[in-house]
Every structure is written in structure tokens, then in C-alpha cells.
Design an enzyme around this catalytic site. Structure first.
Site, PDB file in Angstrom:
ATOM      1  N   CYS A 115       0.785  -1.224   0.000  1.00 38.00           N
ATOM      2  CA  CYS A 115       0.000   0.000   0.000  1.00 38.00           C
ATOM      3  C   CYS A 115       0.817   1.274   0.000  1.00 38.00           C
ATOM      4  O   CYS A 115       0.276   2.350  -0.165  1.00 38.00           O
ATOM      5  CB  CYS A 115      -0.943   0.034   1.195  1.00 38.00           C
ATOM      6  SG  CYS A 115      -0.107   0.274   2.772  1.00 38.00           S
ATOM      7  N   GLY A 116       2.124   1.203   0.209  1.00 38.60           N
ATOM      8  CA  GLY A 116       2.884   2.436   0.282  1.00 38.60           C
ATOM      9  C   GLY A 116       2.584   3.173   1.569  1.00 38.60           C
ATOM     10  O   GLY A 116       2.194   2.586   2.563  1.00 38.60           O
TER      11      GLY A 116
END
Length: 283
Positions: A115-116
Site C-alpha cells: 500500500c505504500g
């Protein structure tokens, strides 16, 4: 470093036939990024290009913008209690006089490979910290045919994916379609950071005449990284998020999604795509 892939035993079933065999998997290990000796972030990544990954991450964070601002990057020796170097901790040393944003010193973030930096930034934060506007002058003019050729060229350059089937990839292309660089990682945001970090180290920022092509979807984090590196075009084989589209529209980034075969959706920055007006339909 020889740690990009690992072998594991697997039970394979094909047409009802059971067999046991070794399988090649992509390696995933944590990387702790320190800034001037202070812990900053941990990301799950595929080992390799760690220095570029750390440098690119700091470009995305607004800490670094030019090669002269980077003094050194080193692996931290004695990363474990017994003094063994795991090569999973890097320290980025900035040049004297480089201003460090307060936010990077006050938080310690954990970045997953999927997801960063989830929920970290807002549109306003990106707009205020970006070093360069997305301002390619004159603007790139890309044909749909050139854009349509990029996914196959990206896939052909994925060497580790061929052995594991488990990696994301990101590539930089020139405005003429020339492949400039490609990186692979378990996290597509890491692959992008590796590209940007290598560009920083080479003194090539901003990347104002390039196209960033990514496998998978176009998240807000990827759009953010493109903007922070001065990249004018982001293309993805899957869907963008709503926030990625909002960011692209606000910053002037050209955002192309669902780039598959000869089909694609242009969500923002259509002025860089050479569209034939007569072929345009309403819908």
C-alpha cells in the site's frame, strides 16, 4: 547481493498428478531507512538497489532533490545484537546545510509492500513539498500507439518476474519510447523509488521528458512519487484510485490507466496524448 530470489519446497498438483519440487520465490525482507543516523522508515522490499530505494524514498518525502544534497549512503554495520551485518539497515547522510522537513524527524512510518505510505499525505502536502512543477516545455506529445507498446516492453524487461511470477515492475521511458531504466520489487512503490533514486544519484532529476510505466494499479502514492520527481506522465496497466486522479488533475500530471492492448483510459492531462478529434466519442 544474491538475495533477490530464494528456493522453497512446494507440492505441485497438475491434472491430478501430485509431485514435490523446489520453486523459485521472490525474496522479501525489511529495510530500515535512517536519515542522518535517526530511524525514519521501514519498508518490505526485494533486496537490491537498496541505496537507490532509500534515495528515491527521500525524494518522494521532499528531503532530497539534487545529487549535491546527498552526501553518502551506507549499510549500518552491526545491525544485530551479535554484530552481524544483515544489509537490511541503511543510513542516508545529507550534505551540510540541507534542510530536513520537520515531518520526517517526528514520525516513524512502517510501509507495507502493498500500500505504500497509506494515508500519510494529502493533496496539499504534495503540492507544497514538490521541488519542481510538472512542467515539460514544450509538453510531451505521445501517440496512443506509443503508449500501447509500453506494457509489453515493460513485461519483456522483467527478468526476475520470469523466474518467480511474483514481482511488480516500474520503468522509465523517453518521449520517443526508448526504455531508460526498469526496476522490480515486491512493492510497486519500491520499484518506483529505485528508479527515482537512481535518477537522483545520476543527477537526472527532474525527469521532465519521461513516462513512468507501472505494473498493476496507479495509487495515490505512485502519482505522488511521479510528481515529486517531475515526471509528466504516469501510465498503469490497471485502475487508478480516485485520489490519484485528483492529484494528477491538480498538478498537471497525465494519468493513463487500464493500458492493455490498444485500449486505455486517460484520466487527466489529456493534452499530452495526440488524440484524433474526429475519433472522439461521447460517453
Amino acid at each position: 547481493m544474491g538475495r533477490v530470489t530464494e528456493r522453497r519446497k512446494v507440492i505441485r498438483i497438475r491434472d491430478g498428478v501430485v509431485s514435490r519440487r523446489p520453486d523459485t520465490l521472490v525474496a522479501e525482507e525489511p529495510l530500515e531507512i535512517r536519515l542522518n543516523g535517526r530511524p525514519l522508515a521501514i519498508t518490505m522490499r526485494t533486496p537490491g538497489d537498496d541505496f537507490a530505494l532509500a534515495a528515491g524514498f527521500l525524494v518522494s518525502e521532499g528531503v532530497l532533490g539534487t545529487a549535491s544534497e546527498l552526501r553518502n549512503i551506507v549499510y549500518c554495520a552491526g545491525a544485530t545484537a551479535d554484530g552481524t551485518n544483515t544489509y537490511n539497515v541503511v543510513d542516508v547522510q545529507t550534505a551540510p546545510g540541507v534542510a530536513i522537513p520537520d515531518i520526517t524527524l517526528e514520525r516513524n512510518v512502517y510501509t507495507t509492500s502493498s500500500c505504500g505510505l497509506c494515508g500519510k499525505a494529502s493533496l496539499d502536502a504534495v503540492r507544497t513539498t514538490a521541488r519542481w512543477p510538472v512542467a515539460d516545455t514544450p509538453p510531451l506529445r505521445l501517440t496512443p500507439q506509443l503508449l500501447a507498446s509500453l506494457p509489453d516492453r515493460l513485461r519483456a524487461a522483467q527478468r526476475v518476474f520470469d523466474r518467480t511470477g511474483g514481482l511488480h515492475a516500474a520503468a522509465l521511458f523517453g518521449e520517443d519510447g526508448e526504455l531508460l531504466d526498469v526496476r522490480e520489487d515486491v512493492g510497486r512503490h519500491n520499484a518506483v523509488d529505485k528508479l527515482i533514486g537512481r535518477a537522483l544519484q545520476s543527477g537526472d532529476l527532474p525527469l521532465s521528458r519521461t513516462v513512468l510505466m507501472v505494473s498493476g494499479r496507479a495509487s495515490f502514492e505512485l502519482a505522488q512519487k511521479a510528481v515529486m520527481a517531475g515526471i509528466p506522465v504516469l501510465a498503469a496497466v490497471s485502475a487508478p484510485s480516485s485520489l490519484a486522479v485528483d492529484l494528477a488533475a491538480e498538478t498537471g500530471l497525465t494519468l493513463v490507466g487500464f493500458l492493455r492492448g490498444t485500449s486505455m483510459n486517460i484520466y487527466a492531462g489529456e493534452h499530452r496524448v495526440a488524440l484524433r478529434t474526429a475519433a472522439t466519442t461521447q460517453g
